[in-house]
Design a protein around this motif. Structure first.
Motif, PDB file in Angstrom:
ATOM      1  N   SER A 110       0.866  -1.179   0.000  1.00 56.49           N
ATOM      2  CA  SER A 110       0.000   0.000   0.000  1.00 56.49           C
ATOM      3  C   SER A 110       0.899   1.224   0.000  1.00 56.49           C
ATOM      4  O   SER A 110       1.977   1.220   0.600  1.00 56.49           O
ATOM      5  CB  SER A 110      -0.893   0.018   1.242  1.00 56.49           C
ATOM      6  N   CYS A 111       0.444   2.277  -0.659  1.00 57.24           N
ATOM      7  CA  CYS A 111       1.192   3.538  -0.648  1.00 57.24           C
ATOM      8  C   CYS A 111       0.961   4.278   0.673  1.00 57.24           C
ATOM      9  O   CYS A 111       1.613   5.278   0.949  1.00 57.24           O
ATOM     10  CB  CYS A 111       0.785   4.392  -1.843  1.00 57.24           C
ATOM     11  N   ASP A 112       0.009   3.791   1.487  1.00 60.85           N
ATOM     12  CA  ASP A 112      -0.263   4.352   2.812  1.00 60.85           C
ATOM     13  C   ASP A 112      -0.335   3.188   3.799  1.00 60.85           C
ATOM     14  O   ASP A 112      -1.403   2.812   4.263  1.00 60.85           O
ATOM     15  CB  ASP A 112      -1.589   5.142   2.780  1.00 60.85           C
TER      16      ASP A 112
ATOM     17  N   PRO B 186       0.274  -1.734 -12.139  1.00 59.58           N
ATOM     18  CA  PRO B 186      -0.662  -0.764 -11.577  1.00 59.58           C
ATOM     19  C   PRO B 186      -0.912  -1.065 -10.101  1.00 59.58           C
ATOM     20  O   PRO B 186      -1.029  -2.226  -9.721  1.00 59.58           O
ATOM     21  CB  PRO B 186      -1.940  -0.966 -12.391  1.00 59.58           C
ATOM     22  N   CYS B 187      -0.958  -0.030  -9.278  1.00 59.30           N
ATOM     23  CA  CYS B 187      -1.218  -0.199  -7.850  1.00 59.30           C
ATOM     24  C   CYS B 187      -2.709  -0.019  -7.616  1.00 59.30           C
ATOM     25  O   CYS B 187      -3.312   0.911  -8.133  1.00 59.30           O
ATOM     26  CB  CYS B 187      -0.427   0.824  -7.042  1.00 59.30           C
ATOM     27  N   LYS B 188      -3.271  -0.929  -6.827  1.00 58.55           N
ATOM     28  CA  LYS B 188      -4.714  -0.860  -6.550  1.00 58.55           C
ATOM     29  C   LYS B 188      -4.958  -0.660  -5.068  1.00 58.55           C
ATOM     30  O   LYS B 188      -5.973  -1.104  -4.535  1.00 58.55           O
ATOM     31  CB  LYS B 188      -5.387  -2.152  -7.021  1.00 58.55           C
TER      32      LYS B 188
ATOM     33  N   ASN C  78      -2.951   8.900  -1.293  1.00 58.46           N
ATOM     34  CA  ASN C  78      -1.669   9.320  -1.857  1.00 58.46           C
ATOM     35  C   ASN C  78      -1.076   8.243  -2.755  1.00 58.46           C
ATOM     36  O   ASN C  78       0.136   8.161  -2.927  1.00 58.46           O
ATOM     37  CB  ASN C  78      -0.691   9.638  -0.713  1.00 58.46           C
ATOM     38  N   CYS C  79      -1.913   7.368  -3.329  1.00 51.63           N
ATOM     39  CA  CYS C  79      -1.417   6.258  -4.157  1.00 51.63           C
ATOM     40  C   CYS C  79      -0.582   6.794  -5.316  1.00 51.63           C
ATOM     41  O   CYS C  79      -0.976   7.723  -6.003  1.00 51.63           O
ATOM     42  CB  CYS C  79      -2.586   5.428  -4.685  1.00 51.63           C
ATOM     43  N   ARG C  80       0.594   6.145  -5.530  1.00 53.85           N
ATOM     44  CA  ARG C  80       1.498   6.567  -6.601  1.00 53.85           C
ATOM     45  C   ARG C  80       1.026   6.054  -7.963  1.00 53.85           C
ATOM     46  O   ARG C  80       1.579   6.428  -8.990  1.00 53.85           O
ATOM     47  CB  ARG C  80       2.902   6.026  -6.337  1.00 53.85           C
TER      48      ARG C  80
HETATM   49 ZN   LIG Z   1      -0.924   2.651  -4.215  1.00 53.33          ZN
END
Ligand SMILES: [Zn+2]
Length: 143
Positions: free
Chosen positions: A89-91, A131-133, A138-140
Protein backbone atom coordinates in the motif's frame (compact mmCIF):
# COMPACT_ATOMS: atom_id res chain seq x y z
CA UNK A 1 29.35 -24.64 -8.43
CA UNK A 2 26.64 -22.93 -6.40
CA UNK A 3 27.60 -22.61 -2.77
CA UNK A 4 25.24 -24.00 -0.18
CA UNK A 5 23.24 -21.25 1.45
CA UNK A 6 21.72 -21.88 4.88
CA UNK A 7 18.26 -20.43 5.45
CA UNK A 8 17.60 -19.53 9.09
CA UNK A 9 14.32 -20.21 10.89
CA UNK A 10 11.74 -17.47 10.37
CA UNK A 11 9.25 -16.62 13.10
CA UNK A 12 5.87 -14.91 13.31
CA UNK A 13 5.25 -13.03 16.58
CA UNK A 14 1.77 -11.77 15.75
CA UNK A 15 -0.10 -14.47 13.80
CA UNK A 16 -2.41 -13.18 11.10
CA UNK A 17 -5.59 -14.35 9.46
CA UNK A 18 -5.36 -14.89 5.72
CA UNK A 19 -8.52 -13.83 3.88
CA UNK A 20 -9.61 -12.06 0.72
CA UNK A 21 -7.74 -8.77 0.51
CA UNK A 22 -9.27 -5.33 0.05
CA UNK A 23 -6.18 -4.53 -2.06
CA UNK A 24 -5.32 -7.58 -4.22
CA UNK A 25 -5.73 -11.35 -3.98
CA UNK A 26 -5.32 -12.63 -0.44
CA UNK A 27 -4.41 -10.40 2.47
CA UNK A 28 -3.10 -10.71 6.04
CA UNK A 29 -5.35 -9.42 8.82
CA UNK A 30 -4.35 -8.70 12.42
CA UNK A 31 -5.81 -11.29 14.84
CA UNK A 32 -5.07 -9.02 17.81
CA UNK A 33 -4.15 -5.38 18.14
CA UNK A 34 -0.48 -4.73 17.36
CA UNK A 35 1.19 -1.74 19.03
CA UNK A 36 3.31 0.59 16.89
CA UNK A 37 6.94 -0.51 16.39
CA UNK A 38 6.33 -4.11 17.51
CA UNK A 39 7.90 -6.79 15.37
CA UNK A 40 5.15 -8.72 13.57
CA UNK A 41 7.31 -11.43 12.07
CA UNK A 42 9.89 -12.53 9.53
CA UNK A 43 9.00 -13.16 5.92
CA UNK A 44 9.41 -16.90 5.33
CA UNK A 45 11.43 -18.07 2.36
CA UNK A 46 14.66 -19.57 1.23
CA UNK A 47 17.89 -17.74 0.59
CA UNK A 48 19.05 -17.88 -3.00
CA UNK A 49 21.69 -16.06 -5.04
CA UNK A 50 20.54 -12.69 -6.47
CA UNK A 51 21.47 -14.03 -9.92
CA UNK A 52 19.02 -16.91 -9.44
CA UNK A 53 16.33 -14.48 -8.16
CA UNK A 54 16.74 -12.30 -11.27
CA UNK A 55 16.37 -15.37 -13.48
CA UNK A 56 13.18 -16.44 -11.62
CA UNK A 57 11.72 -12.92 -11.87
CA UNK A 58 12.45 -12.83 -15.61
CA UNK A 59 11.02 -16.29 -16.32
CA UNK A 60 8.03 -16.32 -13.98
CA UNK A 61 7.22 -12.57 -14.20
CA UNK A 62 5.66 -12.33 -10.74
CA UNK A 63 7.71 -13.74 -7.93
CA UNK A 64 8.07 -12.67 -4.37
CA UNK A 65 11.79 -11.99 -3.91
CA UNK A 66 13.43 -9.49 -1.60
CA UNK A 67 17.02 -8.42 -2.10
CA UNK A 68 19.39 -9.08 0.83
CA UNK A 69 23.03 -8.13 1.30
CA UNK A 70 25.95 -9.98 -0.30
CA UNK A 71 24.20 -10.65 -3.63
CA UNK A 72 21.59 -12.83 -1.98
CA UNK A 73 17.80 -12.71 -2.10
CA UNK A 74 14.96 -14.17 -0.08
CA UNK A 75 12.58 -16.17 -2.25
CA UNK A 76 9.28 -15.99 -0.35
CA UNK A 77 7.57 -18.48 -2.68
CA UNK A 78 9.46 -21.39 -1.12
CA UNK A 79 9.28 -22.25 2.60
CA UNK A 80 6.54 -19.62 2.74
CA UNK A 81 4.65 -18.21 5.70
CA UNK A 82 1.66 -15.91 6.11
CA UNK A 83 3.80 -12.75 6.06
CA UNK A 84 3.84 -13.05 2.26
CA UNK A 85 0.17 -12.04 2.20
CA UNK A 86 1.01 -8.52 3.41
CA UNK A 87 0.08 -6.47 0.35
CA UNK A 88 1.65 -3.29 -0.90
CA UNK A 89 0.00 0.00 0.00
CA UNK A 90 1.19 3.54 -0.65
CA UNK A 91 -0.26 4.35 2.81
CA UNK A 92 0.87 1.30 4.81
CA UNK A 93 0.53 0.30 8.47
CA UNK A 94 3.70 -1.84 8.57
CA UNK A 95 7.27 -1.39 7.38
CA UNK A 96 9.85 -3.87 6.25
CA UNK A 97 13.45 -4.04 7.47
CA UNK A 98 16.08 -6.16 5.78
CA UNK A 99 18.44 -7.58 8.40
CA UNK A 100 21.31 -9.55 6.85
CA UNK A 101 19.52 -12.85 6.14
CA UNK A 102 15.97 -11.95 7.12
CA UNK A 103 13.15 -9.64 6.11
CA UNK A 104 11.28 -8.35 9.15
CA UNK A 105 7.89 -6.66 9.35
CA UNK A 106 7.15 -4.08 12.07
CA UNK A 107 4.00 -2.16 12.94
CA UNK A 108 4.32 1.41 11.65
CA UNK A 109 1.38 2.57 13.75
CA UNK A 110 -1.06 1.04 16.23
CA UNK A 111 -2.94 -1.62 14.33
CA UNK A 112 -6.41 -2.64 15.40
CA UNK A 113 -7.65 -6.23 15.52
CA UNK A 114 -9.12 -7.13 12.13
CA UNK A 115 -7.21 -4.50 10.12
CA UNK A 116 -5.49 -5.60 6.95
CA UNK A 117 -1.71 -5.35 7.13
CA UNK A 118 0.05 -3.47 4.33
CA UNK A 119 3.60 -2.43 3.57
CA UNK A 120 5.19 0.03 1.17
CA UNK A 121 7.46 -2.26 -0.84
CA UNK A 122 8.98 0.75 -2.57
CA UNK A 123 11.09 -0.18 -5.54
CA UNK A 124 10.08 -3.55 -6.89
CA UNK A 125 11.60 -5.62 -9.62
CA UNK A 126 8.71 -4.60 -11.80
CA UNK A 127 10.25 -1.12 -12.06
CA UNK A 128 7.04 0.79 -11.66
CA UNK A 129 5.07 -1.00 -14.35
CA UNK A 130 2.47 -2.83 -12.23
CA UNK A 131 -0.66 -0.76 -11.58
CA UNK A 132 -1.22 -0.20 -7.85
CA UNK A 133 -4.71 -0.86 -6.55
CA UNK A 134 -4.11 0.06 -2.92
CA UNK A 135 -6.79 2.74 -2.90
CA UNK A 136 -4.81 5.14 -0.67
CA UNK A 137 -5.38 8.88 -1.16
CA UNK A 138 -1.67 9.32 -1.86
CA UNK A 139 -1.42 6.26 -4.16
CA UNK A 140 1.50 6.57 -6.60
CA UNK A 141 -0.48 4.62 -9.24
CA UNK A 142 2.25 2.14 -10.06
CA UNK A 143 4.63 -0.12 -8.17
ZN1 LIG B 1 -0.92 2.65 -4.21
Amino acid sequence: MAKHIVTPEYKIYYPVKVAKSKIAGKGAYALTKIPARKKIGDLGGIIIAMKEAKRLIRDLKVINCVELDNNLALNASANPNDMRFINHSCDPNTFMRVMKDRVEFYALKNIKKGQELSCDYGETHHEGTLPCKCGAKNCRGFI
